[in-house]
Design a protein around this motif. Structure first.
Motif, PDB file in Angstrom:
ATOM      1  N   ASN A 119     -23.490   8.674   9.498  1.00  0.00           N
ATOM      2  CA  ASN A 119     -22.722   8.271   8.330  1.00  0.00           C
ATOM      3  C   ASN A 119     -21.218   8.331   8.556  1.00  0.00           C
ATOM      4  OD1 ASN A 119     -25.049   7.895   6.747  1.00  0.00           O
ATOM      5  ND2 ASN A 119     -25.187  10.114   6.404  1.00  0.00           N
ATOM      6  N   ARG A 120     -20.810   8.403   9.803  1.00  0.00           N
ATOM      7  CA  ARG A 120     -19.378   8.448  10.110  1.00  0.00           C
ATOM      8  C   ARG A 120     -18.698   7.219   9.512  1.00  0.00           C
ATOM      9  NH1 ARG A 120     -17.294   9.865  16.045  1.00  0.00           N
ATOM     10  NH2 ARG A 120     -18.104  11.853  15.305  1.00  0.00           N
ATOM     11  N   PRO A 121     -17.512   7.387   8.884  1.00  0.00           N
ATOM     12  CA  PRO A 121     -16.880   6.275   8.183  1.00  0.00           C
ATOM     13  C   PRO A 121     -16.640   5.083   9.090  1.00  0.00           C
ATOM     14  CG  PRO A 121     -15.324   8.088   8.536  1.00  0.00           C
ATOM     15  CD  PRO A 121     -16.686   8.603   8.853  1.00  0.00           C
ATOM     16  N   GLN A 122     -17.032   3.908   8.612  1.00  0.00           N
ATOM     17  CA  GLN A 122     -16.819   2.688   9.371  1.00  0.00           C
ATOM     18  C   GLN A 122     -15.407   2.169   9.130  1.00  0.00           C
ATOM     19  OE1 GLN A 122     -19.261   1.560  11.473  1.00  0.00           O
ATOM     20  NE2 GLN A 122     -20.196   3.496  10.867  1.00  0.00           N
ATOM     21  N   ALA A 123     -14.976   1.286  10.005  1.00  0.00           N
ATOM     22  CA  ALA A 123     -13.610   0.781   9.943  1.00  0.00           C
ATOM     23  C   ALA A 123     -13.499  -0.327   8.898  1.00  0.00           C
ATOM     24  CB  ALA A 123     -13.178   0.264  11.315  1.00  0.00           C
ATOM     25  N   ARG A 124     -13.569   0.051   7.633  1.00  0.00           N
ATOM     26  CA  ARG A 124     -13.410  -0.915   6.557  1.00  0.00           C
ATOM     27  C   ARG A 124     -12.174  -0.525   5.768  1.00  0.00           C
ATOM     28  NH1 ARG A 124     -18.875   0.146   4.976  1.00  0.00           N
ATOM     29  NH2 ARG A 124     -17.984   0.965   3.051  1.00  0.00           N
ATOM     30  N   VAL A 125     -11.218  -1.431   5.688  1.00  0.00           N
ATOM     31  CA  VAL A 125      -9.971  -1.112   5.022  1.00  0.00           C
ATOM     32  C   VAL A 125     -10.177  -0.878   3.533  1.00  0.00           C
ATOM     33  CG1 VAL A 125      -9.264  -3.453   4.426  1.00  0.00           C
ATOM     34  CG2 VAL A 125      -7.527  -1.747   4.967  1.00  0.00           C
ATOM     35  N   GLU A 126     -11.280  -1.383   2.956  1.00  0.00           N
ATOM     36  CA  GLU A 126     -11.542  -1.178   1.540  1.00  0.00           C
ATOM     37  C   GLU A 126     -11.681   0.312   1.204  1.00  0.00           C
ATOM     38  OE1 GLU A 126     -12.647  -5.233   2.665  1.00  0.00           O
ATOM     39  OE2 GLU A 126     -13.151  -3.252   3.445  1.00  0.00           O
ATOM     40  N   GLN A 127     -12.025   1.132   2.183  1.00  0.00           N
ATOM     41  CA  GLN A 127     -12.221   2.559   1.932  1.00  0.00           C
ATOM     42  C   GLN A 127     -10.911   3.295   1.667  1.00  0.00           C
ATOM     43  OE1 GLN A 127     -14.432   4.050   5.278  1.00  0.00           O
ATOM     44  NE2 GLN A 127     -16.376   3.667   4.277  1.00  0.00           N
ATOM     45  N   PHE A 128      -9.775   2.646   1.876  1.00  0.00           N
ATOM     46  CA  PHE A 128      -8.521   3.361   1.738  1.00  0.00           C
ATOM     47  C   PHE A 128      -8.090   3.514   0.287  1.00  0.00           C
ATOM     48  CE2 PHE A 128      -8.420   2.103   6.151  1.00  0.00           C
ATOM     49  CZ  PHE A 128      -8.063   3.295   6.738  1.00  0.00           C
ATOM     50  N   ASP A 129      -8.851   2.933  -0.647  1.00  0.00           N
ATOM     51  CA  ASP A 129      -8.661   3.179  -2.063  1.00  0.00           C
ATOM     52  C   ASP A 129      -7.225   2.900  -2.493  1.00  0.00           C
ATOM     53  OD1 ASP A 129      -9.426   3.835  -4.577  1.00  0.00           O
ATOM     54  OD2 ASP A 129      -9.017   5.975  -4.354  1.00  0.00           O
ATOM     55  N   ILE A 130      -6.697   1.753  -2.081  1.00  0.00           N
ATOM     56  CA  ILE A 130      -5.364   1.340  -2.466  1.00  0.00           C
ATOM     57  C   ILE A 130      -5.432  -0.071  -3.016  1.00  0.00           C
ATOM     58  CG2 ILE A 130      -4.199   2.752  -0.730  1.00  0.00           C
ATOM     59  CD1 ILE A 130      -3.834   0.087   0.849  1.00  0.00           C
ATOM     60  N   LYS A 131      -4.359  -0.462  -3.647  1.00  0.00           N
ATOM     61  CA  LYS A 131      -4.270  -1.813  -4.179  1.00  0.00           C
ATOM     62  C   LYS A 131      -3.578  -2.687  -3.142  1.00  0.00           C
ATOM     63  CE  LYS A 131      -2.244  -4.530  -7.923  1.00  0.00           C
ATOM     64  NZ  LYS A 131      -1.384  -4.510  -9.133  1.00  0.00           N
ATOM     65  N   LEU A 132      -4.355  -3.568  -2.508  1.00  0.00           N
ATOM     66  CA  LEU A 132      -3.780  -4.515  -1.562  1.00  0.00           C
ATOM     67  C   LEU A 132      -3.389  -5.757  -2.345  1.00  0.00           C
ATOM     68  CD1 LEU A 132      -6.092  -4.084   1.544  1.00  0.00           C
ATOM     69  CD2 LEU A 132      -3.754  -3.305   1.251  1.00  0.00           C
ATOM     70  N   VAL A 133      -2.111  -5.887  -2.629  1.00  0.00           N
ATOM     71  CA  VAL A 133      -1.625  -6.911  -3.539  1.00  0.00           C
ATOM     72  C   VAL A 133      -1.564  -8.272  -2.862  1.00  0.00           C
ATOM     73  CG1 VAL A 133      -0.281  -5.238  -4.844  1.00  0.00           C
ATOM     74  CG2 VAL A 133       0.771  -6.417  -2.929  1.00  0.00           C
ATOM     75  N   GLU A 134      -1.511  -9.298  -3.673  1.00  0.00           N
ATOM     76  CA  GLU A 134      -1.328 -10.660  -3.186  1.00  0.00           C
ATOM     77  C   GLU A 134       0.154 -11.017  -3.228  1.00  0.00           C
ATOM     78  OE1 GLU A 134      -3.732 -12.335  -1.872  1.00  0.00           O
ATOM     79  OE2 GLU A 134      -5.321 -10.930  -2.428  1.00  0.00           O
ATOM     80  N   ARG A 135       0.494 -12.122  -2.608  1.00  0.00           N
ATOM     81  CA  ARG A 135       1.892 -12.546  -2.567  1.00  0.00           C
ATOM     82  C   ARG A 135       2.452 -12.759  -3.981  1.00  0.00           C
ATOM     83  NH1 ARG A 135       4.980 -15.243   1.562  1.00  0.00           N
ATOM     84  NH2 ARG A 135       6.863 -16.166   0.658  1.00  0.00           N
ATOM     85  N   ALA A 136       1.640 -13.310  -4.872  1.00  0.00           N
ATOM     86  CA  ALA A 136       2.096 -13.555  -6.242  1.00  0.00           C
ATOM     87  C   ALA A 136       2.450 -12.247  -6.943  1.00  0.00           C
ATOM     88  CB  ALA A 136       1.015 -14.296  -7.022  1.00  0.00           C
ATOM     89  N   ASP A 137       1.704 -11.176  -6.661  1.00  0.00           N
ATOM     90  CA  ASP A 137       2.002  -9.872  -7.252  1.00  0.00           C
ATOM     91  C   ASP A 137       3.366  -9.368  -6.797  1.00  0.00           C
ATOM     92  OD1 ASP A 137      -0.542  -9.712  -8.511  1.00  0.00           O
ATOM     93  OD2 ASP A 137      -1.431  -9.061  -6.622  1.00  0.00           O
TER      94      ASP A 137
END
Length: 460
Positions: A33-51
């Motif tokens: 169950n070692r954490p996989q390399a998924r950036v979604e796990q970082f629990d942050i708001k990845l904003v779009e250019r419009a934001d």
């Protein structure tokens, strides 16, 4: 060898065998169950250019408000330059990677290893930044300054040499609250026994929700012993290669998947900080305009209460908060009030001051200061006059503090947050309770209400 192994197993009790199986199963599950390399796990708001563009536009609104209220303000040029830089940052290609942590956790060595063993294997441009050590208590502001610097980076590697201390955990939470992408790096794992290492990794994983890798950027040297055919023995130390494979795999995937959005998220954070900075300048200009207004009304209230002293605290509280002062301060802070709304606010503040006991406390404090001079103390209405001035000042400063927390150019005069206003009143009252301030304020009030007494005292 099998016979020897069998004999050893027989000597283990049933409980010991089950314990060994449980530990082994736990280690297997942890690896599985070692954490996989998924950036979604970082629990942050990845904003779009419009934001990001919207955040920059909001900062410009506040800057334009500053221009409107103080055309020649010295900060305007600097703020405009920062906006232009943010617009350029939207298309920035280089990723800024910060490496931070406490003292002697391996920050410098990690950067050197990444530069020599990993940076050349990816196409993405990187710049590395090592912060000053955290948690060394060099000064009260040093840690805050480092965290503020870190928040301008696109990605942060936070190094620790063991389980998280409370200070480390609080700093990680602070970065998370700022929407800062962070990966926790458990370095020097080779310095722990296998069961200790697994226990620490499990604890770190639970506290960071999987945003974790383990490394050994500078492993301990291993003693090698060679037995020669002639019976002699040679020994030497060998330096193992750095163990950063898990880290570089994670970083490579993050860069491949989210490089541009990491840059946008950083620009978005900077735009928010720029807006806050511009708002502080606007509030400073407004406070300079509000201060003489508050002083004008505090002495009006003092004169009225001195001329017509009343023993009732509720009357004193009502007289101290002038509806016209509410309207004037509201106009300065772009919080529009009608006369009826201002009267409601004034009545509400008077009621809050009574319920919080501020009127009684201020009257007692003023009386205590005045008792030091019998001439001024016995003069009728002085206590009420100075108390009314003091309460008016507290009310005015509380409104200023409350308005400063509102959005720029937001017309919300009829949406008063009573709980926030109550807290603000308490805080401002406490800040203005220092005896030195009270003595100076009372002396100033006596000079205005009894100028002849002040002159006689000066002559005497």
């Amino acid at each position: 060898m099998l016979d020897s192994w069998h004999d050893s197993i027989v000597q283990v009790s049933e409980f010991g065998l089950l314990s060994a199986l449980a530990i082994g199963g736990g280690l297997w599950l942890f690896q599985k169950n070692r954490p996989q390399a998924r950036v979604e796990q970082f629990d942050i708001k990845l904003v779009e250019r419009a934001d990001v563009e919207n955040a920059i536009a909001q900062a410009e609104v506040v800057i334009n408000q500053l221009v409107q209220e103080s055309e020649n303000h010295p900060a305007i040029g600097y703020l405009r330059e920062q906006v232009n830089q943010l617009l350029l940052d939207l298309d920035r290609q280089e990723i800024k990677l910060a490496v931070t942590g406490g003292k002697s956790v391996g920050k410098t060595t990690l950067i050197e290893v990444l530069k020599s063993n990993w940076q050349a294997t990816i196409k993405q441009k990187f710049s590395f930044y090592e912060t000053a050590p955290l948690f060394i208590k060099a000064s009260d502001n040093s840690e805050t300054d480092v965290v503020t610097e870190v928040e301008t980076s696109d990605f942060v590697l936070f190094l620790t040499n063991g389980d998280l201390t409370d200070s480390e955990f609080q700093t990680l939470q602070q970065l998370k609250a700022a929407n800062q992408p962070v990966m926790l790096v458990f370095n020097k794992q080779d310095q722990y026994l296998p069961d200790e290492r697994a226990s620490i990794l499990l604890s770190l994983q639970q506290r960071t929700q999987g945003n974790l890798v383990a490394t050994a950027v500078s492993p301990l040297a291993i003693k090698v012993r060679k037995h020669e055919s002639d019976g002699s023995v040679q020994e030497w130390l060998e330096q193992p290669a750095a163990d950063i494979q898990q880290l570089t795999q994670q970083l490579s995937k993050i860069v491949t998947q989210q490089a541009q959005k990491l840059v946008w998220a950083t620009t978005w954070r900077k735009a928010k900080l720029l807006k806050a900075e511009a708002k502080n300048w606007v509030n400073g200009v407004r406070r300079d305009r509000a201060t003489p207004t508050i002083e004008q009304y505090q002495w009006i209230a003092a004169a009225a209460a001195f001329a017509n002293p009343v023993p009732a605290l509720d009357v004193l509280a009502t007289a101290a908060i002038n509806a016209q002062m509410v309207m004037d301060l509201g106009n300065i802070y772009q919080q529009k009030f009608s006369l009826e709304q201002a009267q409601t606010v004034a009545g509400t503040m008077g009621s809050l001051m009574l319920k919080l006991g501020l009127v009684e406390l201020s009257t007692k404090a003023v009386s205590t200061v005045l008792k030091s001079n019998a001439v001024t103390f016995v003069a009728g209405g002085v206590v009420q006059g100075v108390s009314a001035a003091y309460l008016t000042r507290v009310a005015g400063l509380s409104l200023v503090e409350y308005f400063q927390q509102q959005e720029i150019a937001l017309d919300s005069g009829n949406n008063l947050n009573l709980e926030k206003l109550r807290q603000t009143l308490q805080n401002v009252f406490q800040q203005n309770q220092q005896m030195a301030f009270l003595q100076g304020f009372v002396k100033q009030g006596v000079k205005r209400l009894l100028p002849e007494v002040a002159v006689e005292k000066a002559v005497g």
